[in-house]
Write a protein that holds these residues in place. Structure first.
Motif, PDB file in Angstrom:
ATOM      1  N   ASN A 173     -44.574  19.246  12.517  1.00  0.00           N
ATOM      2  CA  ASN A 173     -45.124  18.154  11.713  1.00  0.00           C
ATOM      3  C   ASN A 173     -44.102  17.064  11.453  1.00  0.00           C
ATOM      4  OD1 ASN A 173     -47.474  19.618  11.643  1.00  0.00           O
ATOM      5  ND2 ASN A 173     -47.404  20.089   9.452  1.00  0.00           N
ATOM      6  N   LYS A 177     -44.626  13.123  12.330  1.00  0.00           N
ATOM      7  CA  LYS A 177     -44.566  12.071  11.307  1.00  0.00           C
ATOM      8  C   LYS A 177     -43.533  11.013  11.677  1.00  0.00           C
ATOM      9  CE  LYS A 177     -45.695  15.289   7.547  1.00  0.00           C
ATOM     10  NZ  LYS A 177     -45.156  15.966   6.351  1.00  0.00           N
ATOM     11  N   ASN A 178     -42.381  11.468  12.146  1.00  0.00           N
ATOM     12  CA  ASN A 178     -41.343  10.520  12.529  1.00  0.00           C
ATOM     13  C   ASN A 178     -41.780   9.658  13.701  1.00  0.00           C
ATOM     14  OD1 ASN A 178     -39.448  11.188  10.568  1.00  0.00           O
ATOM     15  ND2 ASN A 178     -38.503  12.783  11.816  1.00  0.00           N
ATOM     16  N   SER A 181     -44.171   7.008  12.398  1.00  0.00           N
ATOM     17  CA  SER A 181     -43.457   5.943  11.683  1.00  0.00           C
ATOM     18  C   SER A 181     -42.653   5.084  12.648  1.00  0.00           C
ATOM     19  CB  SER A 181     -42.528   6.555  10.624  1.00  0.00           C
ATOM     20  OG  SER A 181     -43.272   7.220   9.624  1.00  0.00           O
ATOM     21  N   GLN A 187     -48.146   7.199   8.683  1.00  0.00           N
ATOM     22  CA  GLN A 187     -48.208   8.655   8.789  1.00  0.00           C
ATOM     23  C   GLN A 187     -49.134   9.290   7.755  1.00  0.00           C
ATOM     24  OE1 GLN A 187     -43.979   9.679   8.004  1.00  0.00           O
ATOM     25  NE2 GLN A 187     -44.745  10.767   6.208  1.00  0.00           N
ATOM     26  N   SER A 188     -49.315   8.635   6.608  1.00  0.00           N
ATOM     27  CA  SER A 188     -50.177   9.212   5.568  1.00  0.00           C
ATOM     28  C   SER A 188     -51.642   9.216   5.975  1.00  0.00           C
ATOM     29  CB  SER A 188     -50.004   8.458   4.248  1.00  0.00           C
ATOM     30  OG  SER A 188     -50.433   7.115   4.362  1.00  0.00           O
ATOM     31  N   TYR A 190     -52.513  10.495   8.674  1.00  0.00           N
ATOM     32  CA  TYR A 190     -52.610  11.702   9.483  1.00  0.00           C
ATOM     33  C   TYR A 190     -52.198  12.966   8.720  1.00  0.00           C
ATOM     34  CZ  TYR A 190     -52.838   8.392  13.393  1.00  0.00           C
ATOM     35  OH  TYR A 190     -53.195   7.373  14.243  1.00  0.00           O
ATOM     36  N   PHE A 191     -51.375  12.789   7.680  1.00  0.00           N
ATOM     37  CA  PHE A 191     -50.855  13.944   6.944  1.00  0.00           C
ATOM     38  C   PHE A 191     -50.905  13.680   5.443  1.00  0.00           C
ATOM     39  CE2 PHE A 191     -48.762  14.144  11.067  1.00  0.00           C
ATOM     40  CZ  PHE A 191     -48.830  15.491  11.387  1.00  0.00           C
ATOM     41  N   ASP A 192     -51.344  14.677   4.697  1.00  0.00           N
ATOM     42  CA  ASP A 192     -51.291  14.642   3.233  1.00  0.00           C
ATOM     43  C   ASP A 192     -51.019  16.065   2.750  1.00  0.00           C
ATOM     44  OD1 ASP A 192     -51.660  14.563   0.494  1.00  0.00           O
ATOM     45  OD2 ASP A 192     -53.330  13.143   0.589  1.00  0.00           O
ATOM     46  N   GLU A 193     -49.782  16.314   2.359  1.00  0.00           N
ATOM     47  CA  GLU A 193     -49.387  17.661   1.966  1.00  0.00           C
ATOM     48  C   GLU A 193     -50.118  18.138   0.714  1.00  0.00           C
ATOM     49  OE1 GLU A 193     -46.559  16.259   4.830  1.00  0.00           O
ATOM     50  OE2 GLU A 193     -47.336  15.348   2.983  1.00  0.00           O
ATOM     51  N   THR A 198     -54.213  17.656   7.662  1.00  0.00           N
ATOM     52  CA  THR A 198     -53.407  17.451   8.863  1.00  0.00           C
ATOM     53  C   THR A 198     -54.322  17.073  10.015  1.00  0.00           C
ATOM     54  OG1 THR A 198     -51.748  19.082   8.178  1.00  0.00           O
ATOM     55  CG2 THR A 198     -51.814  18.500  10.510  1.00  0.00           C
ATOM     56  N   TYR A 200     -53.433  15.651  13.789  1.00  0.00           N
ATOM     57  CA  TYR A 200     -52.432  15.167  14.727  1.00  0.00           C
ATOM     58  C   TYR A 200     -52.925  13.930  15.486  1.00  0.00           C
ATOM     59  CZ  TYR A 200     -48.803  18.756  14.517  1.00  0.00           C
ATOM     60  OH  TYR A 200     -47.749  19.534  14.128  1.00  0.00           O
TER      61      TYR A 200
END
Length: 310
Positions: A173, A177-178, A181, A187-188, A190-193, A198, A200
């Protein structure tokens, strides 16, 4: 669509190349100087970075025009990118991305098509198409069903009874994310902890192919300084259904096969022979995540061709 303006900084390049294990000297802020007759006068943006920027902006475009609903309703499972690289893009070089209005065709099958282009300083950097289809557009005739269990094979070796070089990669992950960016994507999205969301992106797994080609070339003792290669085109088909299932630490078997060079396969009808690779990304159960046809040429041949014209 109104053109969007973007600028990559060197840090974006470094983040993206580190995330995808791309050690090509063209992107290195120091080692670009070591490339023989390098005409770019500095590091350049990764091709897969530009494709990821296109992916993200196309995602926003689809949502704004409610075309994501058409894709879901009509089960347009495959996302296809057809990209021609015309010129290189340098950091701090403002660029514009233009997405043309969606064309919807039903013959032979339902397809959503957008023409895309990237320009900078009056020059075209990239031309291409983004297409949504029910079946993959590229490398559909390659049958991979006879391959042995890839999990049982040594890494960085050729698959028995085939022309495929195998390199295993693992998805993380943080790297994804990197890469997002570094490609000017949010990136947010695609991902929210906090909500454990998630999703991809499509291009990141494909981007690992560049590092695999470099690994293969290094094992073959290729001289990256004296004989650098540059991409001329990417043809990519990604299975978006399988992309939705990707998660941290998933294994991807990347297979690459080099086709014989031919006088019938040249760059823009010149005498420059294209070096064509067929690449596949297979999941642990050997389902095909992506299919890519890549074309590269020696930088030296491009320079010779330009000198002959001038």
């Amino acid at each position: 669509m109104k053109e969007n303006l973007f600028t990559f900084e060197q840090i974006h390049i470094e983040v993206a190349r580190n995330a995808s294990d791309d050690f090509n000297l063209f992107h290195d802020k120091h080692k670009w100087l070591e490339i023989t007759h390098n005409p770019f006068k500095g590091p350049i943006v990764l091709g897969f970075q530009l494709n990821t920027l296109i992916e993200y902006q196309m995602r926003l475009y689809r949502e704004a025009h409610h075309e994501d609903e058409i894709i879901a309703d009509k089960q347009l499972r495959f996302s296809n990118y057809q990209t021609i690289f015309v010129n290189a893009l340098r950091p701090r070089q403002e660029m514009s991305l233009d997405i043309k209005k969606t064309l919807i065709s039903t013959i032979p099958k339902l397809t959503l098509t957008n023409r895309v282009s990237i320009k900078s300083q009056g020059k075209t950097i990239l031309l291409g198409y983004k297409k949504e289809t029910q079946e993959p557009l590229f490398l559909t005739d390659t049958d991979l069903s006879a391959l042995p269990d890839l999990n049982s094979l040594p890494d960085k070796t050729f698959v028995p009874d085939s022309e495929f070089f195998l390199k295993r990669k693992w998805l993380h992950n943080g790297n994804v994310k990197n890469f997002l960016s570094g490609s000017l994507a949010e990136q947010s999205d695609y991902f929210d902890e906090l909500t454990q969301f998630t999703h991809y992106p499509e291009i990141f797994p494909c981007s690992l192919t560049s590092g695999v080609l470099l690994e293969k070339a290094r094992l073959e003792r290729h001289d990256f300084k004296a004989n650098p290669m540059v991409y001329t085109s990417h043809d990519i088909s990604v299975d978006r259904l399988l992309v939705k299932q990707l998660k941290n630490n998933d294994k991807v078997h990347v297979l690459v096969k080099q086709l014989p060079e031919s006088k019938d396969n040249t760059l823009n009808h010149t005498r420059i022979l294209l070096r064509t690779y067929e690449c596949f990304g297979l999941l642990e159960n050997q389902e095909v995540l992506f299919r890519i046809k890549l074309n590269l040429v020696p930088l030296e041949e491009i320079i010779k061709n330009l000198s002959a014209k001038s």
